[in-house]
Write a protein that holds these residues in place. Structure first.
Motif, PDB file in Angstrom:
ATOM      1  N   VAL A 271      21.761  63.804   3.952  1.00  0.00           N
ATOM      2  CA  VAL A 271      22.831  62.800   3.996  1.00  0.00           C
ATOM      3  C   VAL A 271      22.722  61.823   2.824  1.00  0.00           C
ATOM      4  O   VAL A 271      23.351  60.757   2.833  1.00  0.00           O
ATOM      5  CB  VAL A 271      22.841  62.027   5.328  1.00  0.00           C
ATOM      6  CG1 VAL A 271      23.087  62.980   6.487  1.00  0.00           C
ATOM      7  CG2 VAL A 271      21.562  61.223   5.535  1.00  0.00           C
ATOM      8  N   GLY A 272      21.931  62.198   1.805  1.00  0.00           N
ATOM      9  CA  GLY A 272      21.888  61.406   0.597  1.00  0.00           C
ATOM     10  C   GLY A 272      20.938  60.244   0.607  1.00  0.00           C
ATOM     11  O   GLY A 272      21.018  59.363  -0.261  1.00  0.00           O
ATOM     12  N   MET A 273      20.006  60.204   1.572  1.00  0.00           N
ATOM     13  CA  MET A 273      19.008  59.134   1.645  1.00  0.00           C
ATOM     14  C   MET A 273      17.676  59.727   1.192  1.00  0.00           C
ATOM     15  O   MET A 273      16.977  60.391   1.966  1.00  0.00           O
ATOM     16  CB  MET A 273      18.911  58.572   3.055  1.00  0.00           C
ATOM     17  CG  MET A 273      20.216  58.000   3.592  1.00  0.00           C
ATOM     18  SD  MET A 273      20.698  56.448   2.810  1.00  0.00           S
ATOM     19  CE  MET A 273      19.455  55.335   3.461  1.00  0.00           C
ATOM     20  N   LEU A 274      17.313  59.484  -0.065  1.00  0.00           N
ATOM     21  CA  LEU A 274      16.145  60.142  -0.639  1.00  0.00           C
ATOM     22  C   LEU A 274      14.833  59.515  -0.205  1.00  0.00           C
ATOM     23  O   LEU A 274      13.782  60.148  -0.280  1.00  0.00           O
ATOM     24  CB  LEU A 274      16.245  60.108  -2.167  1.00  0.00           C
ATOM     25  CG  LEU A 274      17.525  60.737  -2.759  1.00  0.00           C
ATOM     26  CD1 LEU A 274      17.486  60.682  -4.276  1.00  0.00           C
ATOM     27  CD2 LEU A 274      17.690  62.173  -2.276  1.00  0.00           C
ATOM     28  N   ASP A 275      14.876  58.291   0.271  1.00  0.00           N
ATOM     29  CA  ASP A 275      13.668  57.601   0.707  1.00  0.00           C
ATOM     30  C   ASP A 275      13.658  57.511   2.231  1.00  0.00           C
ATOM     31  O   ASP A 275      14.557  56.936   2.829  1.00  0.00           O
ATOM     32  CB  ASP A 275      13.610  56.203   0.093  1.00  0.00           C
ATOM     33  CG  ASP A 275      12.380  55.429   0.539  1.00  0.00           C
ATOM     34  OD1 ASP A 275      11.274  55.793   0.120  1.00  0.00           O
ATOM     35  OD2 ASP A 275      12.541  54.484   1.330  1.00  0.00           O
ATOM     36  N   LEU A 276      12.642  58.096   2.868  1.00  0.00           N
ATOM     37  CA  LEU A 276      12.597  58.164   4.327  1.00  0.00           C
ATOM     38  C   LEU A 276      12.511  56.777   4.953  1.00  0.00           C
ATOM     39  O   LEU A 276      13.137  56.517   5.984  1.00  0.00           O
ATOM     40  CB  LEU A 276      11.408  59.016   4.775  1.00  0.00           C
ATOM     41  CG  LEU A 276      11.252  59.213   6.286  1.00  0.00           C
ATOM     42  CD1 LEU A 276      12.490  59.864   6.889  1.00  0.00           C
ATOM     43  CD2 LEU A 276      10.007  60.053   6.589  1.00  0.00           C
ATOM     44  N   SER A 277      11.752  55.884   4.356  1.00  0.00           N
ATOM     45  CA  SER A 277      11.618  54.537   4.924  1.00  0.00           C
ATOM     46  C   SER A 277      12.953  53.803   4.904  1.00  0.00           C
ATOM     47  O   SER A 277      13.341  53.160   5.887  1.00  0.00           O
ATOM     48  CB  SER A 277      10.569  53.732   4.145  1.00  0.00           C
ATOM     49  OG  SER A 277       9.289  54.332   4.268  1.00  0.00           O
ATOM     50  N   SER A 278      13.685  53.919   3.794  1.00  0.00           N
ATOM     51  CA  SER A 278      15.006  53.275   3.702  1.00  0.00           C
ATOM     52  C   SER A 278      15.968  53.875   4.713  1.00  0.00           C
ATOM     53  O   SER A 278      16.760  53.171   5.338  1.00  0.00           O
ATOM     54  CB  SER A 278      15.567  53.425   2.288  1.00  0.00           C
ATOM     55  OG  SER A 278      14.741  52.788   1.344  1.00  0.00           O
ATOM     56  N   PHE A 279      15.885  55.203   4.864  1.00  0.00           N
ATOM     57  CA  PHE A 279      16.734  55.875   5.845  1.00  0.00           C
ATOM     58  C   PHE A 279      16.443  55.379   7.260  1.00  0.00           C
ATOM     59  O   PHE A 279      17.362  55.054   8.024  1.00  0.00           O
ATOM     60  CB  PHE A 279      16.513  57.384   5.768  1.00  0.00           C
ATOM     61  CG  PHE A 279      17.109  58.148   6.920  1.00  0.00           C
ATOM     62  CD1 PHE A 279      18.483  58.288   7.048  1.00  0.00           C
ATOM     63  CD2 PHE A 279      16.292  58.718   7.887  1.00  0.00           C
ATOM     64  CE1 PHE A 279      19.030  58.983   8.123  1.00  0.00           C
ATOM     65  CE2 PHE A 279      16.821  59.412   8.950  1.00  0.00           C
ATOM     66  CZ  PHE A 279      18.201  59.542   9.061  1.00  0.00           C
ATOM     67  N   SER A 280      15.175  55.299   7.624  1.00  0.00           N
ATOM     68  CA  SER A 280      14.801  54.867   8.976  1.00  0.00           C
ATOM     69  C   SER A 280      15.261  53.436   9.246  1.00  0.00           C
ATOM     70  O   SER A 280      15.750  53.123  10.336  1.00  0.00           O
ATOM     71  CB  SER A 280      13.291  54.985   9.171  1.00  0.00           C
ATOM     72  OG  SER A 280      12.880  56.341   9.070  1.00  0.00           O
ATOM     73  N   ARG A 281      15.102  52.558   8.245  1.00  0.00           N
ATOM     74  CA  ARG A 281      15.540  51.173   8.427  1.00  0.00           C
ATOM     75  C   ARG A 281      17.053  51.094   8.590  1.00  0.00           C
ATOM     76  O   ARG A 281      17.554  50.372   9.457  1.00  0.00           O
ATOM     77  CB  ARG A 281      15.081  50.321   7.240  1.00  0.00           C
ATOM     78  CG  ARG A 281      13.594  50.015   7.220  1.00  0.00           C
ATOM     79  CD  ARG A 281      13.283  48.896   6.241  1.00  0.00           C
ATOM     80  NE  ARG A 281      13.660  49.247   4.877  1.00  0.00           N
ATOM     81  CZ  ARG A 281      12.860  49.869   4.010  1.00  0.00           C
ATOM     82  NH1 ARG A 281      11.626  50.198   4.379  1.00  0.00           N
ATOM     83  NH2 ARG A 281      13.264  50.132   2.785  1.00  0.00           N
ATOM     84  N   ALA A 282      17.791  51.835   7.766  1.00  0.00           N
ATOM     85  CA  ALA A 282      19.252  51.821   7.852  1.00  0.00           C
ATOM     86  C   ALA A 282      19.719  52.396   9.187  1.00  0.00           C
ATOM     87  O   ALA A 282      20.668  51.897   9.798  1.00  0.00           O
ATOM     88  CB  ALA A 282      19.849  52.620   6.692  1.00  0.00           C
ATOM     89  N   PHE A 283      19.041  53.453   9.631  1.00  0.00           N
ATOM     90  CA  PHE A 283      19.395  54.089  10.906  1.00  0.00           C
ATOM     91  C   PHE A 283      19.182  53.122  12.064  1.00  0.00           C
ATOM     92  O   PHE A 283      20.036  52.978  12.950  1.00  0.00           O
ATOM     93  CB  PHE A 283      18.544  55.345  11.097  1.00  0.00           C
ATOM     94  CG  PHE A 283      18.994  56.241  12.206  1.00  0.00           C
ATOM     95  CD1 PHE A 283      18.636  55.990  13.528  1.00  0.00           C
ATOM     96  CD2 PHE A 283      19.790  57.342  11.942  1.00  0.00           C
ATOM     97  CE1 PHE A 283      19.048  56.811  14.559  1.00  0.00           C
ATOM     98  CE2 PHE A 283      20.212  58.192  12.964  1.00  0.00           C
ATOM     99  CZ  PHE A 283      19.845  57.914  14.268  1.00  0.00           C
ATOM    100  N   ARG A 284      18.051  52.433  12.054  1.00  0.00           N
ATOM    101  CA  ARG A 284      17.771  51.483  13.134  1.00  0.00           C
ATOM    102  C   ARG A 284      18.749  50.303  13.098  1.00  0.00           C
ATOM    103  O   ARG A 284      19.168  49.818  14.152  1.00  0.00           O
ATOM    104  CB  ARG A 284      16.328  50.993  13.051  1.00  0.00           C
ATOM    105  CG  ARG A 284      15.916  50.113  14.228  1.00  0.00           C
ATOM    106  CD  ARG A 284      14.467  49.683  14.135  1.00  0.00           C
ATOM    107  NE  ARG A 284      13.552  50.770  14.460  1.00  0.00           N
ATOM    108  CZ  ARG A 284      13.213  51.103  15.702  1.00  0.00           C
ATOM    109  NH1 ARG A 284      13.736  50.456  16.735  1.00  0.00           N
ATOM    110  NH2 ARG A 284      12.375  52.085  15.922  1.00  0.00           N
ATOM    111  N   ARG A 285      19.111  49.846  11.898  1.00  0.00           N
ATOM    112  CA  ARG A 285      20.107  48.765  11.813  1.00  0.00           C
ATOM    113  C   ARG A 285      21.436  49.209  12.388  1.00  0.00           C
ATOM    114  O   ARG A 285      22.148  48.434  13.028  1.00  0.00           O
ATOM    115  CB  ARG A 285      20.292  48.324  10.353  1.00  0.00           C
ATOM    116  CG  ARG A 285      19.209  47.405   9.821  1.00  0.00           C
ATOM    117  CD  ARG A 285      19.675  46.709   8.555  1.00  0.00           C
ATOM    118  NE  ARG A 285      20.059  47.646   7.507  1.00  0.00           N
ATOM    119  CZ  ARG A 285      19.232  48.138   6.588  1.00  0.00           C
ATOM    120  NH1 ARG A 285      17.951  47.777   6.603  1.00  0.00           N
ATOM    121  NH2 ARG A 285      19.673  48.967   5.662  1.00  0.00           N
TER     122      ARG A 285
END
Length: 324
Positions: A271-285
């Motif tokens: 889905v275009g989120m190359l950084d797992l940590s950024s993805f997890s934070r965005a998902f939780r938000r």
């Protein structure tokens, strides 16, 4: 009455928050029938007086943005959107988008609701988007009302072969009745904006994995300036937020599929989120829970959407996760 009403609320819990406005002790004698065919569903509903709200919280939990064309057969509907409010007479169709806030209140009524999947019938998206929130109190609107009523009578007796041909015929009738009625300058402007927004949505869905997806790409695809693009998507929270919404919605769908064995880091990349940590934070938000929570719920045979909490909510996620 309380048990009947709670059952009704549970039935619609994923789409609307429902509240009874009938103070009598006659009980809640609601009845709902559904006929599904490819990309569409016709729902026949008989219910006591009630109020149904498509809240922003529900929209975040369930990003489905299908259209719903509704006809109150016997009673008027008080309809409220983000900025507008109107009373829709009995027999007059009106259009809502499940991707936007709406509230409607009605007395004892028999209603017909034609649900249309946006992705399946995107070619007349501008017409439906421009008509949303309006009472289609025109001769063509009356024709559409009669046509949907005819569908209710005829659907139970259709053969499977007839049912397969039906969606395109229904779509043609809906497009003809709604698009032709938009003849004012204001409606033309709304249609142009809706067309551009639909084109932006398709571009985003095609390019979710691309690291170049952003304002510059959308400007090229839509043939518009950056300032015009920002105005177009201002109501969606801005360009980046609109893109992020689609990325998170797609990742939620992938994680909710128990047959999907991809690692979360791979789904993030998809889905275009190359950084797992950024993805997890965005998902939780976005959803109030982690990608791992959604995956574990799906693999346990539970509905992950029941675990979603409002954005910004802190503390332990209640409901579904407590049962894992």
């Amino acid at each position: 009455m309380s048990q009947q009403l709670e059952a009704w609320r549970d039935w619609y819990a994923g789409s609307f928050e429902v509240a009874s406005i009938d103070a009598s002790d006659r009980g809640f004698a609601g009845k709902s029938e559904v006929w599904k065919f490819d990309g569409m569903a016709l729902v026949s509903v008989s219910a006591p007086p009630l109020r149904a709200v498509r809240t922003k919280s529900l929209i975040r939990r369930d990003p489905t943005d299908h259209w719903v064309i509704t006809i109150g057969k016997r009673g008027a509907t008080d309809l409220m959107l983000e900025k507008d409010q109107t009373a829709v007479p009995a027999g007059v169709p009106f259009v809502l988008s499940l991707g936007e806030f709406s509230a409607n209140q009605r007395n004892l009524d028999h209603r017909l609701q034609l649900n249309i999947a946006r992705d399946k019938f995107s070619y007349f998206a501008p017409a439906l988007d421009a008509a949303r929130g309006q009472a289609l109190n025109t001769p063509l609107g009356g024709m559409l009302s009669e046509y949907i009523s005819l569908l209710e009578r005829q659907l139970p007796g259709l053969t499977e072969a007839d049912a397969q041909r039906l969606p395109q015929a229904v779509a043609g009738m809906v497009a003809a009745c709604i698009a032709t009625s938009m003849d004012s300058v204001t409606k033309a402007h709304e249609q142009i904006s809706a067309t551009l927004k639909e084109k932006a949505r398709r571009c985003i869905r095609r390019n979710l994995r691309s690291p170049r997806l952003g304002a510059s790409m959308l400007c090229r695809e839509l043939g518009m300036s950056r300032s015009s693009l920002y105005r177009l998507l201002e109501s969606e929270g801005g360009v980046q937020r609109y893109i992020q919404h689609h990325r998170m919605a797609e990742s939620f769908a992938l994680l909710s599929d128990p047959s999907n064995a991809q690692q979360i880091v791979v789904i993030a990349d998809d889905v275009g989120m190359l950084d797992l940590s950024s993805f997890s934070r965005a998902f939780r938000r976005q959803f109030g829970i982690s990608p791992t929570d959604v995956r574990e719920a799906a693999r346990a045979g539970l509905d992950p959407s029941l675990a979603v909490v409002d954005r910004g909510t802190k503390g332990v996620v209640s409901g579904l996760l407590a049962r894992l």
